[in-house]
Design a protein around this motif. Structure first.
Motif, PDB file in Angstrom:
ATOM      1  N   ILE A 126      -3.175  -6.874  -1.468  1.00  0.00           N
ATOM      2  CA  ILE A 126      -3.330  -5.510  -1.970  1.00  0.00           C
ATOM      3  C   ILE A 126      -1.932  -4.900  -2.047  1.00  0.00           C
ATOM      4  O   ILE A 126      -1.125  -5.076  -1.141  1.00  0.00           O
ATOM      5  CB  ILE A 126      -4.271  -4.694  -1.073  1.00  0.00           C
ATOM      6  N   ALA A 127      -1.631  -4.255  -3.141  1.00  0.00           N
ATOM      7  CA  ALA A 127      -0.300  -3.679  -3.340  1.00  0.00           C
ATOM      8  C   ALA A 127      -0.081  -2.524  -2.376  1.00  0.00           C
ATOM      9  O   ALA A 127      -0.952  -1.660  -2.215  1.00  0.00           O
ATOM     10  CB  ALA A 127      -0.154  -3.198  -4.779  1.00  0.00           C
ATOM     11  N   ALA A 128       1.061  -2.512  -1.727  1.00  0.00           N
ATOM     12  CA  ALA A 128       1.384  -1.445  -0.776  1.00  0.00           C
ATOM     13  C   ALA A 128       1.354  -0.082  -1.466  1.00  0.00           C
ATOM     14  O   ALA A 128       0.939   0.908  -0.871  1.00  0.00           O
ATOM     15  CB  ALA A 128       2.747  -1.704  -0.145  1.00  0.00           C
ATOM     16  N   GLU A 129       1.767  -0.044  -2.744  1.00  0.00           N
ATOM     17  CA  GLU A 129       1.765   1.228  -3.478  1.00  0.00           C
ATOM     18  C   GLU A 129       0.345   1.767  -3.604  1.00  0.00           C
ATOM     19  O   GLU A 129       0.114   2.964  -3.509  1.00  0.00           O
ATOM     20  CB  GLU A 129       2.332   1.072  -4.900  1.00  0.00           C
ATOM     21  N   GLU A 130      -0.617   0.870  -3.822  1.00  0.00           N
ATOM     22  CA  GLU A 130      -2.006   1.297  -3.950  1.00  0.00           C
ATOM     23  C   GLU A 130      -2.530   1.802  -2.609  1.00  0.00           C
ATOM     24  O   GLU A 130      -3.309   2.737  -2.550  1.00  0.00           O
ATOM     25  CB  GLU A 130      -2.880   0.151  -4.452  1.00  0.00           C
ATOM     26  N   PHE A 131      -2.071   1.207  -1.537  1.00  0.00           N
ATOM     27  CA  PHE A 131      -2.559   1.587  -0.217  1.00  0.00           C
ATOM     28  C   PHE A 131      -1.992   2.937   0.224  1.00  0.00           C
ATOM     29  O   PHE A 131      -2.571   3.594   1.089  1.00  0.00           O
ATOM     30  CB  PHE A 131      -2.223   0.495   0.808  1.00  0.00           C
ATOM     31  N   LYS A 132      -0.885   3.359  -0.369  1.00  0.00           N
ATOM     32  CA  LYS A 132      -0.292   4.652   0.003  1.00  0.00           C
ATOM     33  C   LYS A 132      -1.211   5.824  -0.311  1.00  0.00           C
ATOM     34  O   LYS A 132      -1.178   6.834   0.377  1.00  0.00           O
ATOM     35  CB  LYS A 132       1.047   4.859  -0.707  1.00  0.00           C
ATOM     36  N   SER A 133      -2.042   5.694  -1.327  1.00  0.00           N
ATOM     37  CA  SER A 133      -2.930   6.787  -1.707  1.00  0.00           C
ATOM     38  C   SER A 133      -4.246   6.772  -0.924  1.00  0.00           C
ATOM     39  O   SER A 133      -5.050   7.691  -1.041  1.00  0.00           O
ATOM     40  CB  SER A 133      -3.227   6.729  -3.204  1.00  0.00           C
ATOM     41  N   VAL A 134      -4.444   5.764  -0.114  1.00  0.00           N
ATOM     42  CA  VAL A 134      -5.678   5.625   0.651  1.00  0.00           C
ATOM     43  C   VAL A 134      -5.674   6.607   1.817  1.00  0.00           C
ATOM     44  O   VAL A 134      -4.702   6.690   2.561  1.00  0.00           O
ATOM     45  CB  VAL A 134      -5.804   4.167   1.170  1.00  0.00           C
ATOM     46  N   ARG A 135      -6.763   7.352   1.938  1.00  0.00           N
ATOM     47  CA  ARG A 135      -6.890   8.309   3.039  1.00  0.00           C
ATOM     48  C   ARG A 135      -8.150   8.075   3.865  1.00  0.00           C
ATOM     49  O   ARG A 135      -8.129   8.239   5.066  1.00  0.00           O
ATOM     50  CB  ARG A 135      -6.908   9.755   2.514  1.00  0.00           C
ATOM     51  N   SER A 136      -9.239   7.677   3.195  1.00  0.00           N
ATOM     52  CA  SER A 136     -10.510   7.510   3.901  1.00  0.00           C
ATOM     53  C   SER A 136     -10.935   6.046   3.875  1.00  0.00           C
ATOM     54  O   SER A 136     -10.394   5.234   3.121  1.00  0.00           O
ATOM     55  CB  SER A 136     -11.591   8.371   3.245  1.00  0.00           C
ATOM     56  N   VAL A 137     -11.918   5.743   4.693  1.00  0.00           N
ATOM     57  CA  VAL A 137     -12.479   4.394   4.693  1.00  0.00           C
ATOM     58  C   VAL A 137     -13.041   4.076   3.309  1.00  0.00           C
ATOM     59  O   VAL A 137     -12.883   2.965   2.796  1.00  0.00           O
ATOM     60  CB  VAL A 137     -13.558   4.256   5.794  1.00  0.00           C
ATOM     61  N   SER A 138     -13.644   5.062   2.674  1.00  0.00           N
ATOM     62  CA  SER A 138     -14.177   4.875   1.318  1.00  0.00           C
ATOM     63  C   SER A 138     -13.076   4.472   0.342  1.00  0.00           C
ATOM     64  O   SER A 138     -13.287   3.621  -0.529  1.00  0.00           O
ATOM     65  CB  SER A 138     -14.870   6.153   0.847  1.00  0.00           C
TER      66      SER A 138
END
Length: 84
Positions: free
Chosen positions: A58-70
């Motif tokens: 998974i791209a680290a850039e994509e994970f930066k916007s992740v806030r919730s489990v959803s």
């Protein structure tokens, strides 16, 4: 193909194991950083776990916007079910 429900169940189990969380706390609406107290090092561990489980990074850039489990479930769903 994995459904979002299957991804959530796998993710919840991983978070319980990796971060010693109570399974009841890991809900789709739980905020990773505030509700579950996951820090940046934990997030890296979670990304690594996802990579081992899916065989895809998974791209680290994509994970930066992740806030919730959803958000994590959605990111993993897109990773394992790419649009063709």
């Amino acid at each position: 193909m994995q459904t979002r429900d299957e991804i959530f169940a796998t993710l919840r189990d991983a978070m319980v194991e990796l971060f010693e969380l109570d399974a009841e706390r890991v809900t789709l609406t739980a905020n990773l950083y505030q509700d579950l107290e996951i820090d940046s090092i934990d997030a890296v561990d979670l990304i690594d776990h996802i990579k081992r489980q899916t065989g895809k990074k998974i791209a680290a850039e994509e994970f930066k916007s992740v806030r919730s489990v959803s958000d994590v479930v959605d990111a993993v769903y897109r990773l394992v079910n790419p649009v063709t």
